[in-house]
Scaffold this motif. Structure first.
Motif, PDB file in Angstrom:
ATOM      1  N   ARG A  61       0.961  -1.033   0.236  1.00  0.00           N
ATOM      2  CA  ARG A  61       0.139  -0.713   0.077  1.00  0.00           C
ATOM      3  C   ARG A  61       0.094   1.077   0.343  1.00  0.00           C
ATOM      4  O   ARG A  61       0.689   2.120  -0.995  1.00  0.00           O
ATOM      5  CB  ARG A  61      -1.091  -0.211   1.447  1.00  0.00           C
ATOM      6  CG  ARG A  61      -2.301  -0.710   1.236  1.00  0.00           C
ATOM      7  CD  ARG A  61      -3.066  -0.817   1.900  1.00  0.00           C
ATOM      8  NE  ARG A  61      -2.974  -0.835   3.988  1.00  0.00           N
ATOM      9  CZ  ARG A  61      -2.497  -1.825   4.082  1.00  0.00           C
ATOM     10  NH1 ARG A  61      -2.836  -3.420   3.352  1.00  0.00           N
ATOM     11  NH2 ARG A  61      -1.846  -2.044   5.304  1.00  0.00           N
ATOM     12  N   ALA A  62       2.179   0.976   0.890  1.00  0.00           N
ATOM     13  CA  ALA A  62       3.001   2.765   0.807  1.00  0.00           C
ATOM     14  C   ALA A  62       3.539   2.621  -0.666  1.00  0.00           C
ATOM     15  O   ALA A  62       4.109   3.933  -0.874  1.00  0.00           O
ATOM     16  CB  ALA A  62       3.945   1.775   2.144  1.00  0.00           C
ATOM     17  N   SER A  63       3.965   1.559  -1.157  1.00  0.00           N
ATOM     18  CA  SER A  63       4.991   2.079  -2.522  1.00  0.00           C
ATOM     19  C   SER A  63       3.711   2.461  -3.539  1.00  0.00           C
ATOM     20  O   SER A  63       4.366   2.773  -4.603  1.00  0.00           O
ATOM     21  CB  SER A  63       5.861   0.732  -2.685  1.00  0.00           C
ATOM     22  OG  SER A  63       5.317  -0.530  -3.250  1.00  0.00           O
ATOM     23  N   HIS A  64       2.668   1.302  -3.588  1.00  0.00           N
ATOM     24  CA  HIS A  64       1.671   2.126  -4.266  1.00  0.00           C
ATOM     25  C   HIS A  64       1.195   3.454  -4.301  1.00  0.00           C
ATOM     26  O   HIS A  64      -0.040   3.381  -5.223  1.00  0.00           O
ATOM     27  CB  HIS A  64       0.953   0.615  -5.034  1.00  0.00           C
ATOM     28  CG  HIS A  64       2.140   0.106  -5.580  1.00  0.00           C
ATOM     29  ND1 HIS A  64       2.417  -0.145  -6.822  1.00  0.00           N
ATOM     30  CD2 HIS A  64       2.294  -0.893  -5.104  1.00  0.00           C
ATOM     31  CE1 HIS A  64       3.447  -0.784  -6.829  1.00  0.00           C
ATOM     32  NE2 HIS A  64       3.427  -2.043  -6.175  1.00  0.00           N
ATOM     33  N   GLY A  65       0.860   3.933  -3.045  1.00  0.00           N
ATOM     34  CA  GLY A  65       0.069   4.728  -2.713  1.00  0.00           C
ATOM     35  C   GLY A  65      -1.305   4.777  -2.856  1.00  0.00           C
ATOM     36  O   GLY A  65      -2.160   5.392  -2.779  1.00  0.00           O
ATOM     37  N   ILE A  66      -1.434   3.641  -1.999  1.00  0.00           N
ATOM     38  CA  ILE A  66      -2.629   3.031  -2.065  1.00  0.00           C
ATOM     39  C   ILE A  66      -3.521   3.592  -0.671  1.00  0.00           C
ATOM     40  O   ILE A  66      -3.064   2.421   0.299  1.00  0.00           O
ATOM     41  CB  ILE A  66      -2.855   1.515  -2.129  1.00  0.00           C
ATOM     42  CG1 ILE A  66      -2.690   0.978  -3.806  1.00  0.00           C
ATOM     43  CG2 ILE A  66      -4.270   0.922  -1.290  1.00  0.00           C
ATOM     44  CD1 ILE A  66      -2.536  -0.149  -4.129  1.00  0.00           C
ATOM     45  N   GLY A  67      -4.589   4.473  -0.856  1.00  0.00           N
ATOM     46  CA  GLY A  67      -5.149   4.891   0.094  1.00  0.00           C
ATOM     47  C   GLY A  67      -6.669   4.316   0.613  1.00  0.00           C
ATOM     48  O   GLY A  67      -7.039   3.800  -0.375  1.00  0.00           O
ATOM     49  N   GLU A  68      -7.683   5.381   1.452  1.00  0.00           N
ATOM     50  CA  GLU A  68      -8.872   5.281   0.800  1.00  0.00           C
ATOM     51  C   GLU A  68      -9.114   4.979  -0.426  1.00  0.00           C
ATOM     52  O   GLU A  68     -10.516   4.506  -0.332  1.00  0.00           O
ATOM     53  CB  GLU A  68      -9.594   5.819   1.990  1.00  0.00           C
ATOM     54  CG  GLU A  68      -9.193   5.403   3.509  1.00  0.00           C
ATOM     55  CD  GLU A  68      -9.702   6.681   4.500  1.00  0.00           C
ATOM     56  OE1 GLU A  68     -10.675   6.796   4.176  1.00  0.00           O
ATOM     57  OE2 GLU A  68      -9.342   6.753   5.760  1.00  0.00           O
ATOM     58  N   ALA A  69      -9.258   5.982  -1.209  1.00  0.00           N
ATOM     59  CA  ALA A  69     -10.197   5.820  -2.359  1.00  0.00           C
ATOM     60  C   ALA A  69      -8.777   5.643  -3.449  1.00  0.00           C
ATOM     61  O   ALA A  69      -9.544   5.661  -4.740  1.00  0.00           O
ATOM     62  CB  ALA A  69      -9.764   7.920  -2.746  1.00  0.00           C
ATOM     63  N   VAL A  70      -8.068   5.001  -3.500  1.00  0.00           N
ATOM     64  CA  VAL A  70      -7.616   3.982  -4.219  1.00  0.00           C
ATOM     65  C   VAL A  70      -7.565   2.080  -3.717  1.00  0.00           C
ATOM     66  O   VAL A  70      -7.818   1.714  -3.020  1.00  0.00           O
ATOM     67  CB  VAL A  70      -6.285   4.382  -4.278  1.00  0.00           C
ATOM     68  CG1 VAL A  70      -5.269   3.213  -5.406  1.00  0.00           C
ATOM     69  CG2 VAL A  70      -5.557   5.440  -4.485  1.00  0.00           C
ATOM     70  N   GLY A  71      -8.425   1.764  -5.128  1.00  0.00           N
ATOM     71  CA  GLY A  71      -8.413   0.063  -5.335  1.00  0.00           C
ATOM     72  C   GLY A  71      -6.988  -0.998  -5.449  1.00  0.00           C
ATOM     73  O   GLY A  71      -6.753   0.159  -6.571  1.00  0.00           O
ATOM     74  N   ALA A  72      -7.519  -2.018  -6.226  1.00  0.00           N
ATOM     75  CA  ALA A  72      -6.187  -2.708  -6.720  1.00  0.00           C
ATOM     76  C   ALA A  72      -6.611  -4.124  -6.902  1.00  0.00           C
ATOM     77  O   ALA A  72      -7.663  -4.631  -6.286  1.00  0.00           O
ATOM     78  CB  ALA A  72      -4.893  -2.629  -6.022  1.00  0.00           C
ATOM     79  N   TYR A  73      -6.218  -4.014  -8.090  1.00  0.00           N
ATOM     80  CA  TYR A  73      -6.097  -5.164  -8.530  1.00  0.00           C
ATOM     81  C   TYR A  73      -5.218  -6.668  -8.502  1.00  0.00           C
ATOM     82  O   TYR A  73      -4.587  -5.898  -8.963  1.00  0.00           O
ATOM     83  CB  TYR A  73      -7.543  -5.481  -9.772  1.00  0.00           C
ATOM     84  CG  TYR A  73      -7.326  -5.589 -10.930  1.00  0.00           C
ATOM     85  CD1 TYR A  73      -6.503  -6.404 -11.908  1.00  0.00           C
ATOM     86  CD2 TYR A  73      -7.648  -4.255 -11.356  1.00  0.00           C
ATOM     87  CE1 TYR A  73      -5.906  -5.666 -12.810  1.00  0.00           C
ATOM     88  CE2 TYR A  73      -6.785  -3.667 -13.010  1.00  0.00           C
ATOM     89  CZ  TYR A  73      -6.257  -4.300 -13.532  1.00  0.00           C
ATOM     90  OH  TYR A  73      -6.024  -3.927 -14.937  1.00  0.00           O
ATOM     91  N   PRO A  83      -7.356   4.478  -9.214  1.00  0.00           N
ATOM     92  CA  PRO A  83      -7.726   5.290  -8.356  1.00  0.00           C
ATOM     93  C   PRO A  83      -8.558   5.622  -8.749  1.00  0.00           C
ATOM     94  O   PRO A  83      -9.355   5.745  -9.185  1.00  0.00           O
ATOM     95  CB  PRO A  83      -6.308   6.721  -8.977  1.00  0.00           C
ATOM     96  CG  PRO A  83      -5.044   6.006  -9.599  1.00  0.00           C
ATOM     97  CD  PRO A  83      -5.595   4.164  -9.671  1.00  0.00           C
ATOM     98  N   GLY A  84      -9.737   5.923  -6.931  1.00  0.00           N
ATOM     99  CA  GLY A  84     -10.828   6.251  -7.987  1.00  0.00           C
ATOM    100  C   GLY A  84     -11.609   4.853  -7.541  1.00  0.00           C
ATOM    101  O   GLY A  84     -13.350   5.177  -7.369  1.00  0.00           O
ATOM    102  N   VAL A  85     -11.165   4.049  -7.464  1.00  0.00           N
ATOM    103  CA  VAL A  85     -12.035   3.122  -7.761  1.00  0.00           C
ATOM    104  C   VAL A  85     -12.117   1.955  -7.005  1.00  0.00           C
ATOM    105  O   VAL A  85     -10.357   1.487  -6.391  1.00  0.00           O
ATOM    106  CB  VAL A  85     -12.084   2.204  -8.791  1.00  0.00           C
ATOM    107  CG1 VAL A  85     -12.854   1.183  -9.123  1.00  0.00           C
ATOM    108  CG2 VAL A  85     -12.555   3.016 -10.337  1.00  0.00           C
ATOM    109  N   THR A  86     -12.483   1.763  -5.626  1.00  0.00           N
ATOM    110  CA  THR A  86     -12.732   0.516  -4.631  1.00  0.00           C
ATOM    111  C   THR A  86     -13.860  -0.661  -4.155  1.00  0.00           C
ATOM    112  O   THR A  86     -13.282  -0.842  -3.430  1.00  0.00           O
ATOM    113  CB  THR A  86     -12.899   1.398  -3.142  1.00  0.00           C
ATOM    114  OG1 THR A  86     -13.974   2.699  -3.337  1.00  0.00           O
ATOM    115  CG2 THR A  86     -11.442   2.492  -3.054  1.00  0.00           C
ATOM    116  N   ASP A  87     -14.551  -0.566  -5.059  1.00  0.00           N
ATOM    117  CA  ASP A  87     -15.361  -1.022  -5.286  1.00  0.00           C
ATOM    118  C   ASP A  87     -14.929  -2.815  -6.051  1.00  0.00           C
ATOM    119  O   ASP A  87     -14.469  -2.745  -6.925  1.00  0.00           O
ATOM    120  CB  ASP A  87     -16.824  -0.835  -5.856  1.00  0.00           C
ATOM    121  CG  ASP A  87     -17.824  -1.509  -6.080  1.00  0.00           C
ATOM    122  OD1 ASP A  87     -18.327  -2.423  -5.011  1.00  0.00           O
ATOM    123  OD2 ASP A  87     -18.288  -2.364  -7.461  1.00  0.00           O
TER     124      ASP A  87
END
Length: 148
Positions: free
Chosen positions: A82-94, A109-113
């Motif tokens: 999360r830290a290295s990719h800047g993943i906070g509350e407003a960023v999801g990932a797959y 960014p902007g997708v957390t669903d």
């Protein structure tokens, strides 16, 4: 998971022949072998390849899904990821995996669903499988033409 190659990802006849033509050595041999009926030989070889079967094999090797934000990625703890990719509350990932290893980790960014992330992961895996399938399909066409 898509088992048949989506129409928009299917390798067209023109693209297949163009890819074969880029291998100038093989193309010269193919032209010599099929000079009198090159167009027919190309059509026959292209039609004989089971694009859906090749695609299904490639797609079957990949697992795509939304990242839960908690599991490690290839042994790296989630908090470091999360830290290295800047993943906070407003960023999801797959992620897209093969053989238990993450090949692609994609922050969005902007997708957390989770459902939206999963859909994006599936579409990306479909594209990756199609690209891999295209390489194999071209090789199968080339082999058929060089054998004949």
């Amino acid at each position: 998971m898509t088992r048949t190659m989506p129409a928009e990802l299917r390798l067209s006849y023109a693209r297949a022949i163009s890819a074969i033509g880029q291998d100038t050595g093989a193309w010269s041999v193919i032209q010599a072998l099929h000079a009198t009926n090159l167009a027919g030989a190309l059509q026959t070889a292209y039609a004989a390849v089971d694009q859906d079967g090749v695609y299904a094999e490639e797609r079957g090797r990949l697992t795509a899904r939304a990242w839960d934000g908690e599991e490690p990625i290839n042994g790296v703890p989630a908090d470091e990821v999360r830290a290295s990719h800047g993943i906070g509350e407003a960023v999801g990932a797959y992620l897209i995996e093969q053989d238990g290893r993450v090949l692609i980790f994609q922050p969005v960014p902007g997708v957390t669903d989770p459902q939206a992330l999963d859909a994006a992961a599936q579409a990306h895996a479909d594209q990756l499988a199609a690209a891999r399938a295209h390489e194999r399909i071209v090789e199968q066409i080339k082999e058929a033409l060089l054998e004949g």
